[in-house]
Design a protein around this motif. Structure first.
Motif, PDB file in Angstrom:
ATOM      1  N   ASN A  49       0.839  -1.189   0.000  1.00  0.00           N
ATOM      2  CA  ASN A  49       0.000   0.000   0.000  1.00  0.00           C
ATOM      3  C   ASN A  49       0.880   1.249   0.000  1.00  0.00           C
ATOM      4  O   ASN A  49       2.105   1.159   0.137  1.00  0.00           O
ATOM      5  N   ILE A  50       0.282   2.412  -0.147  1.00  0.00           N
ATOM      6  CA  ILE A  50       1.047   3.648  -0.338  1.00  0.00           C
ATOM      7  C   ILE A  50       1.952   3.940   0.848  1.00  0.00           C
ATOM      8  O   ILE A  50       3.132   4.292   0.690  1.00  0.00           O
ATOM      9  N   SER A  51       1.427   3.804   2.060  1.00  0.00           N
ATOM     10  CA  SER A  51       2.217   4.108   3.256  1.00  0.00           C
ATOM     11  C   SER A  51       3.434   3.192   3.363  1.00  0.00           C
ATOM     12  O   SER A  51       4.551   3.642   3.626  1.00  0.00           O
ATOM     13  N   ALA A  52       3.233   1.894   3.140  1.00  0.00           N
ATOM     14  CA  ALA A  52       4.338   0.935   3.222  1.00  0.00           C
ATOM     15  C   ALA A  52       5.345   1.162   2.104  1.00  0.00           C
ATOM     16  O   ALA A  52       6.556   0.991   2.295  1.00  0.00           O
ATOM     17  N   ARG A  53       4.844   1.572   0.939  1.00  0.00           N
ATOM     18  CA  ARG A  53       5.742   1.829  -0.188  1.00  0.00           C
ATOM     19  C   ARG A  53       6.715   2.954   0.140  1.00  0.00           C
ATOM     20  O   ARG A  53       7.905   2.871  -0.172  1.00  0.00           O
ATOM     21  N   ARG A  54       6.217   3.997   0.785  1.00  0.00           N
ATOM     22  CA  ARG A  54       7.100   5.106   1.160  1.00  0.00           C
ATOM     23  C   ARG A  54       8.196   4.635   2.113  1.00  0.00           C
ATOM     24  O   ARG A  54       9.359   5.010   1.971  1.00  0.00           O
ATOM     25  N   ARG A  55       7.815   3.816   3.090  1.00  0.00           N
ATOM     26  CA  ARG A  55       8.811   3.335   4.057  1.00  0.00           C
ATOM     27  C   ARG A  55       9.828   2.415   3.388  1.00  0.00           C
ATOM     28  O   ARG A  55      11.019   2.459   3.703  1.00  0.00           O
ATOM     29  N   PHE A  56       9.357   1.591   2.462  1.00  0.00           N
ATOM     30  CA  PHE A  56      10.284   0.708   1.756  1.00  0.00           C
ATOM     31  C   PHE A  56      11.249   1.515   0.887  1.00  0.00           C
ATOM     32  O   PHE A  56      12.450   1.219   0.847  1.00  0.00           O
ATOM     33  N   LEU A  57      10.743   2.533   0.205  1.00  0.00           N
ATOM     34  CA  LEU A  57      11.610   3.392  -0.606  1.00  0.00           C
ATOM     35  C   LEU A  57      12.651   4.090   0.267  1.00  0.00           C
ATOM     36  O   LEU A  57      13.804   4.243  -0.144  1.00  0.00           O
TER      37      LEU A  57
END
Length: 334
Positions: A276-284
């Motif tokens: 999801n968007i929130s997790a994607r930011r943290r992974f990036l």
């Protein structure tokens, strides 16, 4: 110099003087000096004004366009960064079988070696039998690789190595929320495959931007090839960095519970499972930190960030084209 990741759908980027302004809902904005941006990755429905694209062309900032889930769509770059002489040499070498064979051998050597190193490092304390067997198998493959004289047989060792590596790699996941049995690509069918696919996509686009920056055409590969116009050279040069950068990071964010299994969701339009968007930011954010981690590279005395190590490998490849120096892959020794 940094990578600008644009992930929030509906965002508009415009130019004010010597800055890019990222307009975010609801009403927020982020201002970034143009001189601090090295590349831009655009995910999905995001608008760049013509002034922004013009500035990127003028300043030599490659812009890579991806789908919202991370699939490569295309890129924008200045023709000033493409050199006709280099492209002519690439076309010539594309038909040079000895060059192709030895370059493919070196790329696969690097991929297998670094895969084995990751398994060995992470299995020192755990001592999982399946992992130990995979390490022995990949070591045997590395020895056999040196005796092969046909390109297609060399390419076969990539598949053999993956068949040994991924099941063993999955055994190193300790978080009970996640499991992994096999690599599934398009589309990823579970959270672990989603992380691998997304990480490889981001790494691929970083490699692609560095190839363009060195004045090479990304379309003439060695290990990877095909009739479609795809950036095969980026697919080649990513191979020796997959395990060092992405595979090790995926294990970290899973085992350290940086990401949760509930942060993955199905995509209605394309199928598969994605962050999801929130997790994607943290992974990036985690991936950027990994790209900035320092590692030894034989071309320099001092440690360099992974991103610079990739750049050095692109330059090694360019030397192999222009000066006939055999390409040597990046080997992660520790």
């Amino acid at each position: 110099m940094a990578t600008l990741y644009l992930t929030d759908q509906g965002t508009t980027v415009y130019k004010e003087h010597l800055r890019f302004v990222v307009g975010m809902a609801p009403g927020g904005k982020l201002e970034i000096p143009i001189r601090e941006i090295e590349r831009i990755l655009v995910f999905g429905n995001i608008q760049l004004t013509t002034q922004v694209m013009g500035a990127c062309l003028q300043e030599g900032i490659p812009v890579l366009f991806l789908s919202q889930s991370g699939y490569y769509r295309g890129h924008l770059c200045s023709l000033n960064h493409l050199h006709l002489e280099s492209e002519i040499i690439q076309i010539q070498k594309h038909k040079d079988e000895p060059f192709q064979r030895e370059t493919v051998r070196s790329i696969i050597r690097g991929k297998l070696f670094n895969s084995k190193q990751l398994l060995s490092r992470l299995n020192r304390k755990r001592k999982v039998e399946q992992v130990s067997q995979a390490i022995e198998g990949i070591s045997a493959d590395l020895a056999s690789l040196e005796r092969v004289q046909h390109i297609d047989q060399l390419r076969g060792y990539e598949g053999i190595g993956a068949a040994r590596y991924f099941p063993a790699w999955g055994q190193l996941i300790t978080n009970p929320e996640f499991s992994f049995t096999k690599r599934v690509r398009h589309p990823p069918t579970d959270p672990v495959n989603a992380l691998l696919s997304f990480g490889y996509t981001i790494l691929h686009n970083n490699v692609l931007s560095l190839i363009i920056a060195e004045g090479l055409s990304p379309y003439f590969g060695n290990l990877h090839y095909g009739e479609d116009r795809k950036p095969y050279l980026a697919f080649d040069l990513i191979e020796e960095f997959r395990s060092c950068i992405v595979d090790s990071l995926v294990l970290k964010v899973i085992n350290s519970e940086i990401l949760k299994s509930k942060e993955f969701e199905p995509a209605r339009n394309v199928g598969g499972i994605y962050l999801n968007i929130s997790a994607r930011r943290r992974f990036l954010d985690q991936l950027e930190k990994r790209m900035n981690e320092e590692v030894s590279h034989p071309d320099l005395q001092s440690p360099v960030a992974y991103r610079q190590a990739i750049q050095l490998q692109v330059r090694r490849y360019k030397r192999s084209l222009v000066h006939g120096v055999p390409y040597e892959s990046f080997l992660r020794l520790k």
